[in-house]
Design a protein around this motif. Structure first.
Motif, PDB file in Angstrom:
ATOM      1  N   GLY A  35      21.964  32.777  29.911  1.00 18.32           N
ATOM      2  CA  GLY A  35      20.592  33.090  29.399  1.00 18.32           C
ATOM      3  C   GLY A  35      20.319  34.257  30.330  1.00 18.32           C
ATOM      4  N   GLY A  36      21.203  35.286  30.627  1.00 21.39           N
ATOM      5  CA  GLY A  36      21.131  36.389  31.367  1.00 21.39           C
ATOM      6  C   GLY A  36      21.354  36.200  32.530  1.00 21.39           C
ATOM      7  N   THR A  37      21.486  35.058  33.184  1.00 24.70           N
ATOM      8  CA  THR A  37      21.715  34.857  34.732  1.00 24.70           C
ATOM      9  C   THR A  37      22.823  35.375  35.077  1.00 24.70           C
ATOM     10  OG1 THR A  37      22.570  32.448  34.575  1.00 24.70           O
ATOM     11  CG2 THR A  37      20.188  32.828  34.612  1.00 24.70           C
ATOM     12  N   TYR A  38      24.123  35.756  34.333  1.00 28.89           N
ATOM     13  CA  TYR A  38      25.270  35.886  34.755  1.00 28.89           C
ATOM     14  C   TYR A  38      25.955  37.136  33.913  1.00 28.89           C
ATOM     15  CZ  TYR A  38      30.060  35.928  36.611  1.00 28.89           C
ATOM     16  OH  TYR A  38      31.361  36.293  36.776  1.00 28.89           O
ATOM     17  N   THR A  39      25.952  38.160  34.071  1.00 27.18           N
ATOM     18  CA  THR A  39      26.640  39.501  33.236  1.00 27.18           C
ATOM     19  C   THR A  39      27.769  39.937  34.332  1.00 27.18           C
ATOM     20  OG1 THR A  39      24.490  39.852  32.263  1.00 27.18           O
ATOM     21  CG2 THR A  39      26.297  41.477  32.006  1.00 27.18           C
ATOM     22  N   PRO A  40      28.875  39.321  33.921  1.00 25.30           N
ATOM     23  CA  PRO A  40      29.925  39.837  34.983  1.00 25.30           C
ATOM     24  C   PRO A  40      30.347  41.173  34.544  1.00 25.30           C
ATOM     25  CG  PRO A  40      30.802  38.346  33.236  1.00 25.30           C
ATOM     26  CD  PRO A  40      29.476  38.376  32.829  1.00 25.30           C
ATOM     27  N   SER A  41      31.010  41.884  35.550  1.00 25.85           N
ATOM     28  CA  SER A  41      31.785  43.152  35.296  1.00 25.85           C
ATOM     29  C   SER A  41      33.026  43.207  34.965  1.00 25.85           C
ATOM     30  CB  SER A  41      31.493  44.052  36.653  1.00 25.85           C
ATOM     31  OG  SER A  41      32.630  43.433  37.565  1.00 25.85           O
ATOM     32  N   ALA A  42      33.487  44.334  34.466  1.00 24.20           N
ATOM     33  CA  ALA A  42      35.013  44.167  33.783  1.00 24.20           C
ATOM     34  C   ALA A  42      35.816  44.044  34.879  1.00 24.20           C
ATOM     35  CB  ALA A  42      35.167  45.662  33.174  1.00 24.20           C
ATOM     36  N   GLY A  43      35.536  44.678  36.300  1.00 27.23           N
ATOM     37  CA  GLY A  43      36.240  44.171  37.310  1.00 27.23           C
ATOM     38  C   GLY A  43      36.371  42.856  37.546  1.00 27.23           C
ATOM     39  N   THR A  44      35.398  41.953  37.064  1.00 23.24           N
ATOM     40  CA  THR A  44      35.494  40.397  37.501  1.00 23.24           C
ATOM     41  C   THR A  44      36.346  39.605  36.432  1.00 23.24           C
ATOM     42  OG1 THR A  44      33.402  40.460  38.465  1.00 23.24           O
ATOM     43  CG2 THR A  44      34.268  38.441  37.666  1.00 23.24           C
ATOM     44  N   ILE A  45      36.345  40.267  35.053  1.00 21.56           N
ATOM     45  CA  ILE A  45      36.742  39.411  33.856  1.00 21.56           C
ATOM     46  C   ILE A  45      38.171  39.857  33.828  1.00 21.56           C
ATOM     47  CG2 ILE A  45      36.710  39.334  31.404  1.00 21.56           C
ATOM     48  CD1 ILE A  45      34.423  37.642  32.990  1.00 21.56           C
ATOM     49  N   TYR A  46      38.583  41.258  33.689  1.00 17.67           N
ATOM     50  CA  TYR A  46      39.924  41.738  33.545  1.00 17.67           C
ATOM     51  C   TYR A  46      40.927  41.100  34.312  1.00 17.67           C
ATOM     52  CZ  TYR A  46      38.179  44.387  29.402  1.00 17.67           C
ATOM     53  OH  TYR A  46      37.566  44.832  28.099  1.00 17.67           O
ATOM     54  N   PRO A  47      40.698  41.121  35.751  1.00 17.12           N
ATOM     55  CA  PRO A  47      41.947  40.555  36.510  1.00 17.12           C
ATOM     56  C   PRO A  47      42.101  38.954  36.075  1.00 17.12           C
ATOM     57  CG  PRO A  47      40.322  41.935  37.597  1.00 17.12           C
ATOM     58  CD  PRO A  47      39.799  41.772  36.169  1.00 17.12           C
ATOM     59  N   ARG A  48      40.967  38.361  35.972  1.00 19.07           N
ATOM     60  CA  ARG A  48      41.262  36.864  35.565  1.00 19.07           C
ATOM     61  C   ARG A  48      41.922  36.769  34.149  1.00 19.07           C
ATOM     62  NH1 ARG A  48      37.126  37.076  38.938  1.00 19.07           N
ATOM     63  NH2 ARG A  48      36.686  35.046  40.375  1.00 19.07           N
ATOM     64  N   LEU A  49      41.552  37.651  33.314  1.00 17.60           N
ATOM     65  CA  LEU A  49      42.465  37.616  32.082  1.00 17.60           C
ATOM     66  C   LEU A  49      43.862  37.739  32.106  1.00 17.60           C
ATOM     67  CD1 LEU A  49      39.917  39.234  29.576  1.00 17.60           C
ATOM     68  CD2 LEU A  49      40.390  36.961  29.492  1.00 17.60           C
ATOM     69  N   ALA A  50      44.413  38.799  32.950  1.00 19.67           N
ATOM     70  CA  ALA A  50      45.565  39.242  33.233  1.00 19.67           C
ATOM     71  C   ALA A  50      46.123  37.876  34.117  1.00 19.67           C
ATOM     72  CB  ALA A  50      45.365  40.222  34.299  1.00 19.67           C
ATOM     73  N   LYS A  51      45.431  37.217  34.841  1.00 18.07           N
ATOM     74  CA  LYS A  51      46.144  36.000  35.566  1.00 18.07           C
ATOM     75  C   LYS A  51      46.377  35.268  34.691  1.00 18.07           C
ATOM     76  CE  LYS A  51      47.210  33.425  38.969  1.00 18.07           C
ATOM     77  NZ  LYS A  51      48.391  33.603  39.953  1.00 18.07           N
ATOM     78  N   LEU A  52      45.565  34.805  33.763  1.00 20.23           N
ATOM     79  CA  LEU A  52      45.696  33.888  32.532  1.00 20.23           C
ATOM     80  C   LEU A  52      46.808  34.049  31.821  1.00 20.23           C
ATOM     81  CD1 LEU A  52      42.029  33.022  31.619  1.00 20.23           C
ATOM     82  CD2 LEU A  52      43.620  31.424  32.610  1.00 20.23           C
ATOM     83  N   GLU A  53      47.176  35.315  31.517  1.00 15.71           N
ATOM     84  CA  GLU A  53      48.345  35.764  30.730  1.00 15.71           C
ATOM     85  C   GLU A  53      49.497  35.553  31.371  1.00 15.71           C
ATOM     86  OE1 GLU A  53      49.775  40.010  28.363  1.00 15.71           O
ATOM     87  OE2 GLU A  53      48.260  40.108  30.016  1.00 15.71           O
ATOM     88  N   GLU A  54      49.356  35.930  32.973  1.00 17.59           N
ATOM     89  CA  GLU A  54      50.829  35.463  33.386  1.00 17.59           C
ATOM     90  C   GLU A  54      51.103  34.128  33.657  1.00 17.59           C
ATOM     91  OE1 GLU A  54      50.022  36.886  37.502  1.00 17.59           O
ATOM     92  OE2 GLU A  54      49.702  38.815  36.975  1.00 17.59           O
ATOM     93  N   GLU A  55      50.086  33.457  33.593  1.00 19.24           N
ATOM     94  CA  GLU A  55      50.202  31.771  33.505  1.00 19.24           C
ATOM     95  C   GLU A  55      50.714  31.106  32.072  1.00 19.24           C
ATOM     96  OE1 GLU A  55      46.698  29.854  35.120  1.00 19.24           O
ATOM     97  OE2 GLU A  55      46.592  30.876  36.960  1.00 19.24           O
ATOM     98  N   GLY A  56      50.840  32.238  30.982  1.00 24.12           N
ATOM     99  CA  GLY A  56      51.085  31.481  29.704  1.00 24.12           C
ATOM    100  C   GLY A  56      50.001  31.037  29.115  1.00 24.12           C
ATOM    101  N   LEU A  57      48.628  31.243  29.527  1.00 27.50           N
ATOM    102  CA  LEU A  57      47.603  30.577  28.797  1.00 27.50           C
ATOM    103  C   LEU A  57      46.999  31.410  27.785  1.00 27.50           C
ATOM    104  CD1 LEU A  57      46.044  28.719  32.137  1.00 27.50           C
ATOM    105  CD2 LEU A  57      47.642  27.754  30.169  1.00 27.50           C
ATOM    106  N   VAL A  58      46.882  32.545  27.859  1.00 25.81           N
ATOM    107  CA  VAL A  58      46.550  33.572  27.058  1.00 25.81           C
ATOM    108  C   VAL A  58      47.509  34.561  26.440  1.00 25.81           C
ATOM    109  CG1 VAL A  58      44.184  33.151  27.789  1.00 25.81           C
ATOM    110  CG2 VAL A  58      45.309  35.090  28.431  1.00 25.81           C
ATOM    111  N   THR A  59      47.476  35.122  25.567  1.00 28.17           N
ATOM    112  CA  THR A  59      48.020  36.413  24.897  1.00 28.17           C
ATOM    113  C   THR A  59      47.245  37.515  24.620  1.00 28.17           C
ATOM    114  OG1 THR A  59      48.347  35.914  22.629  1.00 28.17           O
ATOM    115  CG2 THR A  59      49.933  34.983  24.128  1.00 28.17           C
TER     116      THR A  59
END
Length: 202
Positions: free
Chosen positions: A37-61
């Motif tokens: 509901g607009g209470t949280y709009t994360p920055s790219a600097g928040t999202i992309y490192p987490r996506l990279a970590k998920l990729e390292e863990e083999g959870l996303v490609t």
């Protein structure tokens, strides 16, 4: 404002979004803004490192499609989402509470604006009788009516501008505008219009 996601919750919620459909980074950011509901709009600097970590863990490609990088969940990622379904339900409930709080705030603002408008209308209707109970010789009631009409138009325009600005700002920030709030605004405006007619019919 307190954190929308507790420690570790964002990681799980990112997996749940990718479990729905593959997404690129900006789409994930937009989805988070909409779901909260607009209470949280994360920055790219928040999202992309987490996506990279998920990729390292083999959870996303990730795959590159033109200038976009598309992220997709793996079988291992789906298995984690399924195993933590109860935690995910709790996160969803927390986000729903955040949206409800915003909706309640918008409704409260509308109610307060309508109370103010009704009070102004009542004051405008009663002011001529209180100020000039006995018309002075040569005092033209049509002149007074035109003056009050101008005053009423100013009040209505100020109200319209205030509410319109509040609503536009809320939506522009990614906030949800439930139909119930708009319905309530319509009912309040109808009530105010009926009050004006009642005063004029006296």
């Amino acid at each position: 404002m307190p954190a929308v996601f507790s420690h570790g919750d964002l990681r799980l919620y990112l997996l749940s979004l990718l479990d729905e459909t593959p997404r690129h980074g900006y789409d994930i950011i937009q989805a988070l803004a909409e779901r909260t509901g607009g209470t949280y709009t994360p920055s790219a600097g928040t999202i992309y490192p987490r996506l990279a970590k998920l990729e390292e863990e083999g959870l996303v490609t990730k795959t590159v499609d033109g200038r976009k990088t598309i992220y997709a969940i793996t079988d291992a990622g789906r298995a984690e989402v399924r195993s933590r379904a109860d935690e995910l339900d709790g996160i969803q409930e927390g986000l729903a509470d955040s949206v409800r709080l915003i909706a309640d705030g918008v409704r409260a603002s509308v109610r307060e604006a309508m109370r103010s408008l009704r009070a102004d209308l009542a004051a405008a209707a009663n002011a001529p009788a209180q100020e000039t109970p006995h018309p002075r010789p040569g005092d033209d009631p049509r002149v007074r009516s035109r003056e009050q009409l101008q005053r009423a138009e100013v009040l209505v325009n100020e109200f319209r501008g205030r509410v319109r600005a509040d609503l536009r700002t809320h939506v522009a920030r990614g906030g949800e505008l439930p139909s119930a709030v708009v319905d309530e605004l319509g009912v309040a405006l109808d009530a105010a219009a009926d009050a004006v007619k009642a005063h004029l019919g006296r």
